[in-house]
Scaffold this active site. Structure first.
Site, PDB file in Angstrom:
ATOM      1  N   CYS A 185      -1.812   9.283   2.558  1.00 39.08           N
ATOM      2  CA  CYS A 185      -1.368   8.700   1.287  1.00 39.08           C
ATOM      3  C   CYS A 185      -2.340   8.987   0.147  1.00 39.08           C
ATOM      4  O   CYS A 185      -1.947   8.963  -1.024  1.00 39.08           O
ATOM      5  CB  CYS A 185      -1.156   7.192   1.424  1.00 39.08           C
ATOM      6  SG  CYS A 185      -2.618   6.286   2.008  1.00 39.08           S
ATOM      7  N   GLU A 212       0.876  -1.175   0.000  1.00 41.80           N
ATOM      8  CA  GLU A 212       0.000   0.000   0.000  1.00 41.80           C
ATOM      9  C   GLU A 212       0.912   1.223   0.000  1.00 41.80           C
ATOM     10  O   GLU A 212       1.466   1.598   1.033  1.00 41.80           O
ATOM     11  CB  GLU A 212      -0.913  -0.010   1.231  1.00 41.80           C
ATOM     12  CG  GLU A 212      -1.845  -1.206   1.290  1.00 41.80           C
ATOM     13  CD  GLU A 212      -2.855  -1.232   0.155  1.00 41.80           C
ATOM     14  OE1 GLU A 212      -3.015  -0.212  -0.537  1.00 41.80           O
ATOM     15  OE2 GLU A 212      -3.491  -2.279  -0.052  1.00 41.80           O
TER      16      GLU A 212
END
Length: 467
Positions: free
Chosen positions: A248, A214
């Site tokens: 993110c 991720e």
């Protein structure tokens, strides 16, 4: 490449592997019971998490910890508990006429021991959701926490300590992380930067460990000339100030149609002034996590100015002592400026203007595939084009960030923004092995006789079925 592995880490991994082998496929009821116990511990510790997170960041807005870091974990556990039984039901598959009276199905079984490396920006959610999902899939877990959040780490360790047969917690810096990523796990899950993700994948490759990465990248927010400008501006201000932009999936840069550029920028300024009147003196503005990250962001601003960019910010938008940083709009920076080359991870917003949606696609394709893309438009044709043409981990129409909180949506990147998914059913499948099971039926014996004799009749029969 050879990696030096800490013997203590090897010992902890072996202990969990032994525990898994003694109970290699626990019942759904056992897993749900475990999740409920962890949930009880978490709910009791909510205020402790808020205080610990505030200490780690220097100042962290309670909203950022409670709404975006803590509550998604509770919601995620509840969602898994509700649906786990149905997600893990054997999946029947067709066998075809050539295997008549036989049956086939898939069992979703645990992989074994999962390694999880979590980051600092959401130290609760991004540590606990992967391990909760892995435990729900029946695995044991080793969790490596970020060295930047020691107070939150301590609380996580205390909560998970009663469940040491299922999960152990590791702390340490880059040396420990390097050793950790080289362990022979049955699956390795990493959340962090793209560059570090490459190193993690190389280390895992030595043991053929499957990985879920991720990562991040430069997530665009696109505003077309037919968009609701006020709503777009509010969304952008929220997306860049939530957790001080240390997300993110935060909007990394703005792509705006030239017809509405001036109006949008003025509305962004208006919305920011309305909600953050005192800039870096405001309690609901989260600090940059440490001095190194703060100075990196200041350097990005300086580089943009040196490049000839126009930078807007409110007075008192920079506070070296508290590491608070207000919104900075960066316009007219060239493509070579660092804000257009690096993932920002802070409240800086570079701006690009375009004259068409075709140009939007070109701008996005110029960068590696983003983890998220945000499009503000009322035009269904453009929405359909975005779904077909924008390669990204997740696409959000007329909003920002909120897709991450949808418990039934998978979360993950594509290309340089990551590989693999978790959250919801996809998370359970990520941490499970899809075991194929074939059961021969009453024609098994004659069929095997035909196979063993290399029968032309059997060959003819199969060919006939394929026509």
């Amino acid at each position: 490449m050879q990696y030096e592995i800490d013997p203590q880490l090897t010992k902890q991994l072996e202990s969990l592997k032994v525990a898994f082998m003694h109970h290699p496929n626990s019942s759904v009821e056992t897993r749900i019971s475990l999740l409920k116990k962890i949930r009880t511990q978490l709910v009791t510790a909510e205020q402790g998490f808020i205080a610990a997170s505030n200490k780690d960041f220097g100042n962290r807005c309670t909203f950022d910890t409670q709404m975006a870091d803590f509550m998604p974990v509770i919601g995620g556990i509840d969602h898994i508990i509700k649906h786990l039984s149905s997600w893990l039901k054997p999946n029947r598959r067709k066998v075809g006429l050539q295997f008549a009276f036989s049956s086939a199905h898939i069992n979703y079984v645990p992989k074994g021991v999962v390694g999880v490396i979590s980051p600092w920006n959401y130290p609760i959610q991004l540590a606990l959701m992967p391990i909760i999902t892995a435990l729900a899939a029946g695995n044991r877990v080793m969790l490596k926490l970020s060295e930047y959040t020691p107070a939150t780490n301590q609380l996580i360790k205390e909560i998970l300590e009663p469940f040491s047969d299922y999960c152990c917690v590791i702390e340490g810096g880059p040396v420990v992380a390097k050793s950790f990523s080289a362990l022979p796990f049955d699956h390795l899950f990493f959340t962090g930067s793209t560059e570090i993700g490459k190193h993690v994948m190389r280390a895992a490759a030595n043991n053929l460990v499957p990985v879920t990465l991720e990562l991040g990248g430069k997530s665009p927010v696109v505003v077309m000339d037919d968009a609701d400008i006020k709503h777009a501006a509010r969304s952008i201000v929220f997306g860049k100030t939530a957790n001080a932009g240390q997300i993110c999936v935060a909007p990394d840069y703005l792509v705006v149609h030239e017809k509405c550029k001036t109006e949008l920028i003025e509305e962004i300024k208006k919305q920011y002034k309305k909600h953050f009147k005192t800039g870096s003196n405001l309690d609901n503005l989260t600090s940059i996590v440490n001095q190194q990250q703060y100075e990196r962001l200041i350097e990005l601003i300086g580089d943009a100015l040196h490049d000839g960019a126009d930078v807007w910010s409110e007075p008192n938008s920079e506070n070296f002592e508290t590491r608070k940083l207000g919104l900075h709009l960066i316009d007219n920076a060239s493509n070579r400026a660092r804000v257009h080359q690096e993932e920002i991870f802070g409240p800086l917003l570079p701006i690009k203007s375009v004259s068409s949606f075709d140009e939007v696609i070109k701008v996005i394709k110029h960068n590696p595939n983003p983890l998220a893309a945000y499009l503000f438009t009322k035009n269904k044709v453009l929405v359909n084009r975005a779904e077909r043409e924008i390669q990204c981990g997740g696409l959000v129409i007329n909003d920002v960030l909120l897709h991450v909180a949808v418990e039934d949506l998978p979360f993950g990147g594509i290309g340089s923004s990551g590989m693999g998914q978790y959250h919801g059913k996809e998370g359970i499948l990520t941490f499970s092995h899809a075991k194929s099971v074939f059961k021969s039926g009453r024609l098994g014996n004659p069929r095997m006789q035909l196979l063993l004799s290399r029968s032309k009749l059997l060959t003819w029969f199969v060919k006939t079925l394929q026509k």
